[in-house]
Design an enzyme around this catalytic site. Structure first.
Site, mmCIF file in Angstrom:
data_model
loop_
_atom_site.group_PDB
_atom_site.id
_atom_site.type_symbol
_atom_site.label_atom_id
_atom_site.label_comp_id
_atom_site.label_asym_id
_atom_site.label_seq_id
_atom_site.Cartn_x
_atom_site.Cartn_y
_atom_site.Cartn_z
ATOM 1 C CB CYS A 15 -0.910 0.001 1.229
ATOM 2 S SG CYS A 15 -2.039 1.421 1.270
ATOM 3 C CG ASP A 65 -0.604 4.051 5.335
ATOM 4 O OD1 ASP A 65 0.311 4.550 6.025
ATOM 5 O OD2 ASP A 65 -1.793 4.074 5.665
ATOM 6 N NE ARG A 97 -0.517 5.160 8.702
ATOM 7 C CZ ARG A 97 -1.810 5.049 9.030
ATOM 8 N NH1 ARG A 97 -2.191 5.303 10.252
ATOM 9 N NH2 ARG A 97 -2.702 4.693 8.120
ATOM 10 C CG HIS A 122 -1.681 -1.056 5.959
ATOM 11 N ND1 HIS A 122 -2.285 -0.070 6.706
ATOM 12 C CD2 HIS A 122 -1.781 -0.652 4.669
ATOM 13 C CE1 HIS A 122 -2.709 0.890 5.903
ATOM 14 N NE2 HIS A 122 -2.415 0.566 4.661
ATOM 15 C CB CYS A 163 -5.785 -0.448 4.510
ATOM 16 S SG CYS A 163 -5.422 0.165 2.850
HETATM 17 CO CO CO Z 1 -3.427 1.258 3.021
#
Ligand code: CO
Length: 209
Positions: free
Chosen positions: A42, A44, A46, A98, A101
């Protein structure tokens, strides 16, 4: 005028530190890359693949998008996969989702989010395939966590269904497809135990002769 000067400063310090322990590091990397892993994750901020498995530049080939989706006709993702498998000869493809999400969460509601709805619809399809199982949970958090996991498993299957992966197996290339999920809360990875190593492990209709 230099913008984002602090990032350039940090970069210089980082490169200096690496060169102190290995003066040839960047020179060697500039000649070739030999990553063993393709990571499909992803976007993302993090979930930084290199950091969370302690790898250096050159060790992981990467494709990231919203909610780590592998769409059958996504030329971007397919091109990354083709290069990773056919040229770099990676040994492992890791699809890593994750918990928490935002893409998965948005796919579970009934709001309009704009352009991204066209992307999230692929995740709504995953929900639909597993609707009775997901809806057997009363708690929305449990449904959300399960869809995050099922989305990874579905995308692992999509990776395996490509001609890229099946042709690699056909030619004797040992390629293993993994499905993992990461917890932002704990910093820990979990293997979803959907390791696929050959075409007999995928659904019959998708197997290419
Ligand atoms: Co995500």
């Amino acid at each position: 005028m230099q913008v984002l000067k602090h990032l350039f400063d940090t970069n210089r310090e980082w490169a200096t530190k690496i060169k102190e322990s290995n003066p040839e590091f960047f020179l060697q990397l500039s000649n070739q890359q030999t990553p063993e892993y393709l990571w499909i994750g992803c976007s993302d901020s993090r979930v930084s693949e290199n950091l969370l498995v302690g790898k250096m530049p050159g060790e992981i080939f990467v494709h990231r998008n919203i909610a780590n989706v592998v769409v059958h006709s996504d030329l971007n993702c397919l091109s990354v996969m083709q290069f990773a498998v056919e040229v770099l000869k990676v040994k492992h493809i890791i699809v890593c989702g994750h918990y928490g999400c935002g893409g998965i969460k948005a796919a579970m509601d009934n709001q309009e989010h704009g352009l991204i709805d066209n992307w999230l619809r692929h995740i709504k399809d995953v929900y639909r395939y597993h609707q009775s199982r997901i809806d057997s949970f009363q708690n929305n958090e449990d449904k959300f966590n399960l869809l995050c996991e099922l989305n990874v498993i579905e995308q692992v299957a999509n990776v395996c269904h490509t001609t890229i992966v099946q042709n690699a197996w056909k030619s004797g290339h040992e390629l293993v497809i993994h499905g993992w999920i990461y917890s932002i809360e704990t910093g820990l990875l979990k293997d979803l135990n959907v390791c696929i190593t050959n075409r007999s492990e995928i659904s019959k209709v998708h197997q290419i002769e």
